[in-house]
Design a protein around this motif. Structure first.
Motif, mmCIF file in Angstrom:
data_model
loop_
_atom_site.group_PDB
_atom_site.id
_atom_site.type_symbol
_atom_site.label_atom_id
_atom_site.label_comp_id
_atom_site.label_asym_id
_atom_site.label_seq_id
_atom_site.Cartn_x
_atom_site.Cartn_y
_atom_site.Cartn_z
ATOM 1 N N ILE A 93 43.865 13.961 29.440
ATOM 2 C CA ILE A 93 44.196 15.306 28.959
ATOM 3 C C ILE A 93 44.440 15.172 27.464
ATOM 4 O O ILE A 93 45.437 14.580 27.038
ATOM 5 C CB ILE A 93 45.439 15.878 29.683
ATOM 6 C CG1 ILE A 93 45.204 15.900 31.202
ATOM 7 C CG2 ILE A 93 45.770 17.261 29.151
ATOM 8 C CD1 ILE A 93 46.420 16.273 32.018
ATOM 9 N N ASP A 94 43.502 15.683 26.662
ATOM 10 C CA ASP A 94 43.598 15.584 25.211
ATOM 11 C C ASP A 94 44.767 16.402 24.677
ATOM 12 O O ASP A 94 45.373 17.190 25.398
ATOM 13 C CB ASP A 94 42.300 16.066 24.554
ATOM 14 C CG ASP A 94 41.186 15.042 24.653
ATOM 15 O OD1 ASP A 94 41.495 13.839 24.736
ATOM 16 O OD2 ASP A 94 40.013 15.445 24.629
ATOM 17 N N ALA A 95 45.065 16.232 23.385
ATOM 18 C CA ALA A 95 46.189 16.923 22.752
ATOM 19 C C ALA A 95 46.069 18.440 22.886
ATOM 20 O O ALA A 95 47.072 19.137 23.006
ATOM 21 C CB ALA A 95 46.287 16.523 21.286
ATOM 22 N N GLN A 107 43.932 6.587 37.155
ATOM 23 C CA GLN A 107 44.453 6.457 35.791
ATOM 24 C C GLN A 107 44.601 7.838 35.181
ATOM 25 O O GLN A 107 43.666 8.637 35.205
ATOM 26 C CB GLN A 107 43.508 5.630 34.926
ATOM 27 C CG GLN A 107 43.383 4.197 35.371
ATOM 28 C CD GLN A 107 42.409 3.421 34.499
ATOM 29 O OE1 GLN A 107 41.512 3.981 33.904
ATOM 30 N NE2 GLN A 107 42.624 2.126 34.414
ATOM 31 N N LEU A 108 45.753 8.089 34.593
ATOM 32 C CA LEU A 108 46.021 9.385 33.977
ATOM 33 C C LEU A 108 46.633 9.175 32.600
ATOM 34 O O LEU A 108 47.669 8.521 32.471
ATOM 35 C CB LEU A 108 46.978 10.204 34.860
ATOM 36 C CG LEU A 108 47.447 11.552 34.319
ATOM 37 C CD1 LEU A 108 46.271 12.474 34.027
ATOM 38 C CD2 LEU A 108 48.407 12.205 35.301
ATOM 39 N N VAL A 109 45.969 9.707 31.585
ATOM 40 C CA VAL A 109 46.474 9.659 30.213
ATOM 41 C C VAL A 109 46.712 11.102 29.789
ATOM 42 O O VAL A 109 45.797 11.926 29.819
ATOM 43 C CB VAL A 109 45.467 8.975 29.253
ATOM 44 C CG1 VAL A 109 45.997 9.000 27.831
ATOM 45 C CG2 VAL A 109 45.201 7.544 29.699
ATOM 46 N N ILE A 110 47.948 11.379 29.376
ATOM 47 C CA ILE A 110 48.304 12.738 28.992
ATOM 48 C C ILE A 110 48.677 12.751 27.513
ATOM 49 O O ILE A 110 49.641 12.098 27.104
ATOM 50 C CB ILE A 110 49.497 13.262 29.833
ATOM 51 C CG1 ILE A 110 49.187 13.146 31.324
ATOM 52 C CG2 ILE A 110 49.826 14.701 29.449
ATOM 53 C CD1 ILE A 110 50.374 13.363 32.218
ATOM 54 N N LEU A 123 50.159 5.883 34.874
ATOM 55 C CA LEU A 123 50.447 7.079 34.074
ATOM 56 C C LEU A 123 50.809 6.671 32.654
ATOM 57 O O LEU A 123 51.687 5.839 32.449
ATOM 58 C CB LEU A 123 51.609 7.856 34.702
ATOM 59 C CG LEU A 123 52.125 9.075 33.931
ATOM 60 C CD1 LEU A 123 51.048 10.133 33.794
ATOM 61 C CD2 LEU A 123 53.352 9.651 34.627
ATOM 62 N N ASN A 124 50.124 7.262 31.682
ATOM 63 C CA ASN A 124 50.398 7.017 30.267
ATOM 64 C C ASN A 124 50.660 8.361 29.607
ATOM 65 O O ASN A 124 49.768 9.212 29.555
ATOM 66 C CB ASN A 124 49.209 6.312 29.611
ATOM 67 C CG ASN A 124 49.509 5.857 28.207
ATOM 68 O OD1 ASN A 124 50.370 6.398 27.532
ATOM 69 N ND2 ASN A 124 48.781 4.862 27.753
ATOM 70 N N VAL A 125 51.871 8.548 29.106
ATOM 71 C CA VAL A 125 52.269 9.795 28.463
ATOM 72 C C VAL A 125 52.291 9.574 26.960
ATOM 73 O O VAL A 125 53.033 8.727 26.458
ATOM 74 C CB VAL A 125 53.653 10.262 28.972
ATOM 75 C CG1 VAL A 125 54.074 11.550 28.288
ATOM 76 C CG2 VAL A 125 53.634 10.432 30.488
ATOM 77 N N HIS A 141 54.040 4.563 31.469
ATOM 78 C CA HIS A 141 54.298 4.231 30.066
ATOM 79 C C HIS A 141 54.467 5.555 29.318
ATOM 80 O O HIS A 141 53.559 6.385 29.297
ATOM 81 C CB HIS A 141 53.133 3.443 29.458
ATOM 82 C CG HIS A 141 53.338 3.112 28.016
ATOM 83 N ND1 HIS A 141 54.122 2.065 27.602
ATOM 84 C CD2 HIS A 141 52.882 3.705 26.890
ATOM 85 C CE1 HIS A 141 54.127 2.027 26.279
ATOM 86 N NE2 HIS A 141 53.380 3.010 25.830
ATOM 87 N N ILE A 142 55.651 5.739 28.746
ATOM 88 C CA ILE A 142 55.928 6.960 27.984
ATOM 89 C C ILE A 142 56.110 6.564 26.527
ATOM 90 O O ILE A 142 57.025 5.807 26.196
ATOM 91 C CB ILE A 142 57.194 7.686 28.506
ATOM 92 C CG1 ILE A 142 57.030 8.018 29.992
ATOM 93 C CG2 ILE A 142 57.452 8.945 27.692
ATOM 94 C CD1 ILE A 142 58.275 8.570 30.647
ATOM 95 N N GLN A 143 55.245 7.057 25.678
ATOM 96 C CA GLN A 143 55.336 6.744 24.256
ATOM 97 C C GLN A 143 56.422 7.584 23.602
ATOM 98 O O GLN A 143 56.762 8.677 24.071
ATOM 99 C CB GLN A 143 53.989 6.989 23.581
ATOM 100 C CG GLN A 143 52.895 6.067 24.093
ATOM 101 C CD GLN A 143 51.556 6.316 23.426
ATOM 102 O OE1 GLN A 143 51.485 6.932 22.379
ATOM 103 N NE2 GLN A 143 50.495 5.836 24.047
ATOM 104 N N ARG A 144 56.981 7.045 22.525
ATOM 105 C CA ARG A 144 58.043 7.732 21.803
ATOM 106 C C ARG A 144 57.576 9.130 21.380
ATOM 107 O O ARG A 144 56.507 9.284 20.800
ATOM 108 C CB ARG A 144 58.428 6.938 20.564
ATOM 109 C CG ARG A 144 59.601 7.533 19.805
ATOM 110 C CD ARG A 144 59.930 6.737 18.589
ATOM 111 N NE ARG A 144 60.059 5.331 18.972
ATOM 112 C CZ ARG A 144 60.613 4.420 18.219
ATOM 113 N NH1 ARG A 144 61.059 4.723 17.042
ATOM 114 N NH2 ARG A 144 60.706 3.177 18.634
ATOM 115 N N GLY A 145 58.361 10.143 21.736
ATOM 116 C CA GLY A 145 58.031 11.524 21.396
ATOM 117 C C GLY A 145 57.495 12.305 22.585
ATOM 118 O O GLY A 145 57.504 13.527 22.574
#
Length: 155
Positions: A93-95, A107-110, A123-125, A141-145
């Motif tokens: 899911i792009d920006a 695999q899910l990238v948000i 899951l990658n946030v 994995h939740i990235q800062r922000g």
């Protein structure tokens, strides 16, 4: 005489050299050279094996809204809006992307917005992501922000 010569007077020595060179070239032309066929190169090039297991991603472009069910064995890239049920091997899911509904993926990238019920393995946030709902995952994995809210269930 050469057109690049600085001398304006013709020099017969240049003509003699040119005559000798042309004789040498005519002798060389009598020697048989192997014929190279480009068709063998073209056939090999056209018969290059396809990459198994790699397919082009399906794309929901920015400005596009889809309502319904999406099923894919490959990669789904969402830059627009999807409302409904999504089942795919991998989802990005792009920006600018928004998903509202049920999502099942390995695999899910948000990077954008997700609201609903999610079941995934990995899951990658991203840092600009906004996730809300019931999220079932194996690895996260939740990235800062990145903003997450709702119910998160580790499988």
């Amino acid at each position: 005489m050469s057109i690049f010569s600085k001398n304006s007077t013709p020099d017969n020595s240049e003509d003699k050299i040119a005559d000798e060179q042309s004789e040498n070239y005519s002798d060389a032309s009598s020697v048989e050279e192997p014929v190279v066929s480009m068709s063998s190169y073209e056939v090999a090039r056209n018969e290059a094996p396809s990459r198994p297991g790699i397919s082009k991603p399906s794309i929901i472009s920015e400005g596009f809204t889809f309502e319904g069910t999406i099923t894919s064995d490959g990669v789904l890239n969402i830059a627009g809006t999807v409302r409904g049920k999504i089942t795919a091997k991998s989802v990005l899911i792009d920006a600018s992307g928004q998903v509202d509904g049920e999502l099942n993926s390995d695999q899910l990238v948000i990077k954008g917005q997700l609201k609903g019920e999610v079941n995934c393995e990995d899951l990658n946030v991203g840092p600009l992501a906004n996730v809300d709902g019931t999220i079932s995952y194996k690895y996260i994995h939740i990235q800062r922000g990145g903003k997450v809210s709702g119910k998160f269930i580790k499988n």
